[in-house]
Design an enzyme around this catalytic site. Structure first.
Site, PDB file in Angstrom:
ATOM      1  N   ASP A  10      35.320  49.965  67.656  1.00  0.00           N
ATOM      2  CA  ASP A  10      35.643  51.387  67.873  1.00  0.00           C
ATOM      3  C   ASP A  10      36.743  51.467  68.927  1.00  0.00           C
ATOM      4  O   ASP A  10      36.951  50.523  69.702  1.00  0.00           O
ATOM      5  CB  ASP A  10      34.409  52.167  68.344  1.00  0.00           C
ATOM      6  CG  ASP A  10      34.704  53.664  68.480  1.00  0.00           C
ATOM      7  OD1 ASP A  10      35.264  54.242  67.533  1.00  0.00           O
ATOM      8  OD2 ASP A  10      34.395  54.246  69.529  1.00  0.00           O
ATOM      9  N   SER A  11      37.389  52.625  68.979  1.00  0.00           N
ATOM     10  CA  SER A  11      38.396  52.849  70.022  1.00  0.00           C
ATOM     11  C   SER A  11      37.738  52.835  71.401  1.00  0.00           C
ATOM     12  O   SER A  11      38.400  52.570  72.396  1.00  0.00           O
ATOM     13  CB  SER A  11      39.077  54.189  69.792  1.00  0.00           C
ATOM     14  OG  SER A  11      38.107  55.215  69.796  1.00  0.00           O
ATOM     15  N   CYS A  73      34.654  53.608  63.474  1.00  0.00           N
ATOM     16  CA  CYS A  73      35.534  54.630  64.039  1.00  0.00           C
ATOM     17  C   CYS A  73      36.168  55.353  62.853  1.00  0.00           C
ATOM     18  O   CYS A  73      36.815  54.714  62.011  1.00  0.00           O
ATOM     19  CB  CYS A  73      36.605  53.939  64.879  1.00  0.00           C
ATOM     20  SG  CYS A  73      37.857  55.053  65.527  1.00  0.00           S
ATOM     21  N   GLU A 158      33.920  60.449  76.540  1.00  0.00           N
ATOM     22  CA  GLU A 158      34.366  59.217  77.212  1.00  0.00           C
ATOM     23  C   GLU A 158      34.295  59.359  78.740  1.00  0.00           C
ATOM     24  O   GLU A 158      34.094  58.398  79.452  1.00  0.00           O
ATOM     25  CB  GLU A 158      35.803  58.861  76.799  1.00  0.00           C
ATOM     26  CG  GLU A 158      35.943  58.376  75.361  1.00  0.00           C
ATOM     27  CD  GLU A 158      35.792  56.867  75.193  1.00  0.00           C
ATOM     28  OE1 GLU A 158      36.356  56.106  75.973  1.00  0.00           O
ATOM     29  OE2 GLU A 158      35.079  56.452  74.258  1.00  0.00           O
ATOM     30  N   CYS A 192      32.825  61.687  63.623  1.00  0.00           N
ATOM     31  CA  CYS A 192      33.399  60.910  64.716  1.00  0.00           C
ATOM     32  C   CYS A 192      32.202  60.275  65.405  1.00  0.00           C
ATOM     33  O   CYS A 192      31.204  60.960  65.689  1.00  0.00           O
ATOM     34  CB  CYS A 192      34.157  61.818  65.676  1.00  0.00           C
ATOM     35  SG  CYS A 192      34.650  60.959  67.192  1.00  0.00           S
ATOM     36  N   HIS A 194      31.641  59.332  68.249  1.00  0.00           N
ATOM     37  CA  HIS A 194      31.317  59.798  69.603  1.00  0.00           C
ATOM     38  C   HIS A 194      30.411  61.030  69.585  1.00  0.00           C
ATOM     39  O   HIS A 194      29.730  61.313  70.575  1.00  0.00           O
ATOM     40  CB  HIS A 194      32.588  60.196  70.357  1.00  0.00           C
ATOM     41  CG  HIS A 194      33.390  59.059  70.893  1.00  0.00           C
ATOM     42  ND1 HIS A 194      34.027  58.159  70.089  1.00  0.00           N
ATOM     43  CD2 HIS A 194      33.661  58.690  72.170  1.00  0.00           C
ATOM     44  CE1 HIS A 194      34.676  57.282  70.838  1.00  0.00           C
ATOM     45  NE2 HIS A 194      34.459  57.581  72.103  1.00  0.00           N
TER      46      HIS A 194
HETATM   47  N1  DGL Z   1      34.773  57.219  67.581  1.00  0.00           N
HETATM   48  C1  DGL Z   1      36.099  57.489  67.100  1.00  0.00           C
HETATM   49  C2  DGL Z   1      36.009  58.158  65.725  1.00  0.00           C
HETATM   50  O1  DGL Z   1      35.006  58.009  65.096  1.00  0.00           O
HETATM   51  C3  DGL Z   1      36.815  58.232  68.161  1.00  0.00           C
HETATM   52  C4  DGL Z   1      38.239  58.343  67.945  1.00  0.00           C
HETATM   53  C5  DGL Z   1      39.126  58.454  69.159  1.00  0.00           C
HETATM   54  O2  DGL Z   1      39.279  57.472  69.874  1.00  0.00           O
HETATM   55  O3  DGL Z   1      39.719  59.524  69.316  1.00  0.00           O
HETATM   56  O4  DGL Z   1      36.885  58.806  65.224  1.00  0.00           O
END
Ligand code: DGL
Length: 273
Positions: A10-11, A73, A158, A192, A194
């Site tokens: 993931d990011s 992600c 975050e 997403c 997150h």
């Molecule tokens: N968890 C990522 C997603 O599902 C987050 C993306 C981001 O870094 O903006 O899209």
């Protein structure tokens, strides 16, 4: 035969909500998690940047011996997966596999709605890619998809500000923008990884009776089925039940925040890309 861990990418921290469910469903396998925290959020970045970052991380997983990488992600799945699968994998190593989160979610999301009106909440990149409307149409042609980008939500999560009063403003704002598109929406997909951390707040701002769908369990079930259907990949997945964690940013920060997403303490190593 050499075996290696399953890579989960993931990011940032969001993919941990997916890894947690994968571990519940498939505890016997070995996993490597990589959060590209130093370059997160990916959500508002260009196609080219997201693709380059994601490809770099996928290549790193392959160097660690991963036979299979899950892009946990949505943004990376929307912007980079297809090119990696079609252009890069055949050149790098056709025996490896990279899977995303959009297809398994699209395959079942239509089962949750009675009105055939589904709301999709995601990053700007995911929404602009139109991946969800396109994929959902393939499996549920009668379902209408209404999308809403929520660019402030990943930074709130975050930065561990999602329980603050300021967070409520942005949570309500995007939900109102979504619900104003159709009063028939009865299912809201958190597209997403997150967003599950915001689920309680999201619920409190939506009309009662709306189903809120997170992806962790969906992706985990889909991986179980994938490994059953692909013994040639399954046999290359190591099974020591261990998970190791890497972050491209500070280990201490990662360890502190990751336990919120993952539920148990983790001890990450730094990766300089
Ligand atoms: N968890 C990522 C997603 O599902 C987050 C993306 C981001 O870094 O903006 O899209």
């Amino acid at each position: 035969m050499t075996t290696g861990p399953i890579g989960v990418f993931d990011s940032g921290y969001g993919g941990l909500t997916v890894l947690k469910e994968i571990k519940k469903a498939l505890p016997e396998y070995s996993y490597i998690y990589l959060g590209d925290n130093a370059r997160a959020p990916y959500g508002a970045r260009s196609f080219e940047t997201i693709y380059q970052y994601t490809l770099q991380c996928v290549e790193w997983f392959f160097k660690q011996g991963c036979p299979l990488v899950i892009l946990a992600c949505n943004t990376a799945s929307a912007k980079a997966l297809r090119t990696i699968q079609q252009i890069d994998l055949p050149k790098i190593d056709p025996s490896k596999r990279v899977l995303g989160v959009i297809r398994p979610t699209s395959e079942i999301i239509g089962n949750f709605t009675h009105t055939n009106n589904v709301g999709v909440l995601g990053t700007t990149g995911t929404v602009q890619s139109l991946s969800y409307p396109i994929e959902i149409e393939k499996f549920f042609p009668k379902v209408q998809v209404f999308q809403q980008a929520c660019p402030m939500w990943v930074p709130l999560v975050e930065n561990n500000e999602y329980n603050s009063a300021g967070a409520d403003y942005f949570i309500k704002k995007y939900l109102d923008d979504l619900m104003n598109q159709s009063s028939n929406i009865d299912t809201v997909l958190l597209a997403c990884t997150h967003y599950p951390l915001l689920a309680d707040k999201i619920k409190s701002h939506l009309p009662a009776g709306i189903s809120i769908v997170s992806q962790g369990e969906i992706v985990a079930k889909s991986l179980v089925s994938y490994l059953e259907r692909h013994p040639e990949i399954e046999s290359k997945c190591a099974r020591n039940g261990e998970s190791i964690f890497f972050t491209t940013d500070s280990e201490a920060d990662f360890n502190q925040k990751a336990s919120i997403f993952y539920g148990i303490p983790v001890s990450a190593k730094h990766l300089a890309l």
